[in-house]
Design an enzyme around this catalytic site. Structure first.
Site, PDB file in Angstrom:
ATOM      1  N   GLU A 277      -4.795  -8.061   8.650  1.00 58.14           N
ATOM      2  CA  GLU A 277      -5.171  -7.201   9.782  1.00 58.14           C
ATOM      3  C   GLU A 277      -6.344  -7.758  10.586  1.00 58.14           C
ATOM      4  OE1 GLU A 277      -3.343  -4.936  10.772  1.00 58.14           O
ATOM      5  OE2 GLU A 277      -2.336  -3.918   9.116  1.00 58.14           O
TER       6      GLU A 277
ATOM      7  N   ARG B 291      -6.992 -10.667   1.389  1.00 55.58           N
ATOM      8  CA  ARG B 291      -6.293 -11.658   2.210  1.00 55.58           C
ATOM      9  C   ARG B 291      -7.128 -12.117   3.403  1.00 55.58           C
ATOM     10  NH1 ARG B 291      -1.008  -8.273   2.979  1.00 55.58           N
ATOM     11  NH2 ARG B 291      -2.648  -6.725   2.832  1.00 55.58           N
ATOM     12  N   ASN B 292      -7.912 -11.188   3.954  1.00 52.56           N
ATOM     13  CA  ASN B 292      -8.747 -11.580   5.086  1.00 52.56           C
ATOM     14  C   ASN B 292      -9.804 -12.591   4.652  1.00 52.56           C
ATOM     15  OD1 ASN B 292      -7.914  -9.811   7.502  1.00 52.56           O
ATOM     16  ND2 ASN B 292      -7.983  -8.372   5.796  1.00 52.56           N
TER      17      ASN B 292
ATOM     18  N   LYS C 270     -14.110  -3.781   9.001  1.00 54.76           N
ATOM     19  CA  LYS C 270     -14.539  -4.452   7.768  1.00 54.76           C
ATOM     20  C   LYS C 270     -13.700  -5.710   7.527  1.00 54.76           C
ATOM     21  CE  LYS C 270     -11.045  -3.763   4.894  1.00 54.76           C
ATOM     22  NZ  LYS C 270     -10.454  -4.562   3.824  1.00 54.76           N
TER      23      LYS C 270
ATOM     24  N   THR D   2     -13.925  -6.090  -0.845  1.00 56.24           N
ATOM     25  CA  THR D   2     -13.650  -7.416  -0.301  1.00 56.24           C
ATOM     26  C   THR D   2     -14.532  -8.479  -0.955  1.00 56.24           C
ATOM     27  OG1 THR D   2     -13.017  -6.449   1.794  1.00 56.24           O
ATOM     28  CG2 THR D   2     -13.639  -8.749   1.833  1.00 56.24           C
TER      29      THR D   2
ATOM     30  N   GLY E  46     -10.532   3.589   2.749  1.00 53.64           N
ATOM     31  CA  GLY E  46     -11.484   3.380   1.659  1.00 53.64           C
ATOM     32  C   GLY E  46     -11.128   2.150   0.848  1.00 53.64           C
TER      33      GLY E  46
ATOM     34  N   TRP F  65       0.820  -1.208   0.000  1.00 53.94           N
ATOM     35  CA  TRP F  65       0.000   0.000   0.000  1.00 53.94           C
ATOM     36  C   TRP F  65       0.858   1.265   0.000  1.00 53.94           C
ATOM     37  CZ3 TRP F  65      -3.655   2.146  -2.053  1.00 53.94           C
ATOM     38  CH2 TRP F  65      -4.489   3.116  -1.485  1.00 53.94           C
TER      39      TRP F  65
ATOM     40  N   ARG G 189      13.208   0.361   6.195  1.00 50.57           N
ATOM     41  CA  ARG G 189      13.898   0.110   7.474  1.00 50.57           C
ATOM     42  C   ARG G 189      15.416   0.077   7.308  1.00 50.57           C
ATOM     43  NH1 ARG G 189      12.252  -1.217  12.269  1.00 50.57           N
ATOM     44  NH2 ARG G 189      10.073  -0.699  12.467  1.00 50.57           N
TER      45      ARG G 189
END
Lengths: 348, 348
Positions: free
Chosen positions: B282, B256-257, B192, B249, B137, B12, B32
């Site tokens: 998440e 992925r969820n 969500k 979704t 969003g 993202w 990093r």
């Protein structure tokens, strides 16, 4: 067990009949002609509109209005929106005093722009009008017929009428919830077909999922804006009757309205698309009514307006999509979501 | 042209960087390690997290926080929700006085159950806290990177801050709308993912489209109920940040969820599913936080509760689904939609 009459023997009427009869209700499915009734009773299946679903023994077809309605605890109308008026005229004289009349048709009447419950009210005696209620929600006929889980809402001005229907219809695989927001439920069920046409166009043009999600979100918002202007509760549009039904349209490959949109986007002419279908999908007429209502009520419906122009003014779907994106993009440099969608600011 | 710093070089963050750089913004993507930065700058592509998208020349990676943030008109955090705290600790001292800090992470912090903007606020100087805003969003990274049309919301308590970010970010293919409902936008974007897990379970168990539509409708309603209890505007959940994101979704095979839900339904163990993924989706942590918040606020979240038990208490997904259906079916014999979903009655 209770009796129910279903007026209309296309896919949704037949599916409701099968679902109710399976539950133990005696269902009379009314057909226009005696031949149709005989065919259904002989084949124990509606091979034309809902093939492969065997009729339970409590489901019986008849072309006699009197026989269909006699003793019914509820009379369900499941005919195309544009023929609700003529059907209620046919059966009006047979309706008993306190029997709920359930509109299961989604759409707005052409020319009058009226909701189905309004059309029904105009055609029956005043003392019967409080019996009118509306059934709507995400309901693919095949799934309801096969005892896959479905949930719908039943709306009536008088909640007691809706509750009567709920008692008759609810079962473990067919949940019904009541509401008094008749306007919201009817507009949601009718206008979602306009959004379905638009989703189809976006799909056919190859837009991505982000774009489709934004389109549906703002499509729902513009439907809601019209609904609020007409007296509906905005949150009804987040319930089964509108959002739930829109989601079915997104998920299911069997949405006829979306299919029309896809074909329009691929360059087919509306006339050719419609002539290849057994029924004209409800969204085709509803788009006209929605646009007229939007103009009358001063509701801003940028997607509906462009879908109308694609259907009836030869606007190229590609240009319609580009225009709509530009409409939103222009606002996205300076606008709040609540100004874009006025009811977002007023509600909650 | 303006400069923007992006903290986080997963999909993202990289996609936002590409989208902004294409628009003409100078983007510094913070990594990093120096090796990561060198690799990105050399390959001009994020082969690990967003392969096949060439970096515009205005996008440059650096492992120096100072270099990344210097002169930035906005600092965007696009890191996994559970690492927002440690990342803001790393960069907090470099933040300039009136530069918006944009949280683009969706989730709730484990143990504290805090929203990302709350986590950020706790880790920066008080005079910087008004700079915090939230971007959320329907946003599949690949689509944002490829200039497919996307629309998101930017929320800030102070609308002027959100408008500043809107000015920096909006472009014809990436629309941004502002709102002051920070709580609603953050809860929508986080919760969500719980619904996405449930949609996946329903999908994996073979439920029909009617059932999935009903699940999503009432899933959205239970999320909204928690949001309202926590001070959000219920209608925010019908906007891009929640409904829009849920629809992505539903549509997109790349959630992925939802994938985790599908695999759970097919009998895979959560541990095995997660160990095969580059990131933990998440929703896995958010479900814990959502359940705790629901209990604390007295919000009724029957789906979230059962998804929690599937994830963490070994509840069979089949039994979870049956339980949830029974929960609703039981109510469907006597209940109004507005009682089922309390905020439906209070809003509008």
């Amino acid at each position: 067990m209770s009796r129910v009459a279903i007026i209309g023997s296309a896919s949704w009427g037949t599916a409701l009949g099968i679902a109710l009869a399976r539950k133990g209700t005696h269902v009379k499915l009314w057909t226009r002609t005696g031949e149709e009734a005989n065919k259904l009773n002989k084949e124990k299946e509606n091979t034309t509109f809902l093939p492969d679903f065997h009729f339970p023994f409590r489901l019986w077809a008849t072309s006699s209005v009197e026989e269909a309605i006699e003793g019914a605890a509820a009379v369900i109308l499941a005919v195309p929106a544009q023929s609700v008026r003529q059907n209620i005229q046919l059966i009006g004289n047979y309706l008993a005093d306190s029997v709920p009349i359930v509109s299961a048709s989604k759409g707005l009447e052409l020319d009058t722009n009226k909701r189905m419950s309004q059309v029904i009210a105009e055609e029956i005696a005043p003392h019967l009008q409080p019996n009118i209620c509306v059934l709507s929600g995400p309901s693919i006929a095949q799934e309801a017929a096969m005892e896959s889980h479905s949930a719908v809402v039943i709306a009536a001005n008088n909640i007691a009428v809706a509750e009567k229907v709920q008692q008759v219809m609810s079962q473990s695989c067919f949940c019904t919830f009541t509401t008094t927001d008749v306007i919201g439920v009817e507009l949601g069920g009718a206008l979602k077909n306009v959004i379905a046409l638009g989703v189809g166009i976006a799909e056919g043009l190859g837009y991505g999922d982000n774009a489709k999600a934004a389109f549906i979100t703002y499509g729902l918002a513009e439907i809601t804006s019209l609904g609020v202007a007409m007296g509906a509760n905005p949150l009804t549009f987040t319930g089964l009757a509108c959002l739930g039904d829109i989601i079915v349209t997104c998920f299911s490959p069997s949405s006829r309205n979306r299919d029309v949109g896809i074909k329009l986007a691929k360059g087919h002419a509306l006339e050719d698309i419609l002539s290849s279908l057994p029924h004209i999908p409800e969204g085709i007429a509803t788009t006209i009514a929605a646009r007229q209502l939007a103009r009358r009520m001063g509701a801003n419906m940028p997607a509906t307006e462009r879908i109308y122009r694609v259907l009836y003014e030869g606007l190229d779907p590609k240009i319609a999509a580009t225009e709509l994106i530009e409409y939103y993009a222009d606002k996205s440099y300076h606008m709040s979501e609540s100004k874009l969608v006025p009811h977002l600011a007023s509600g909650g």
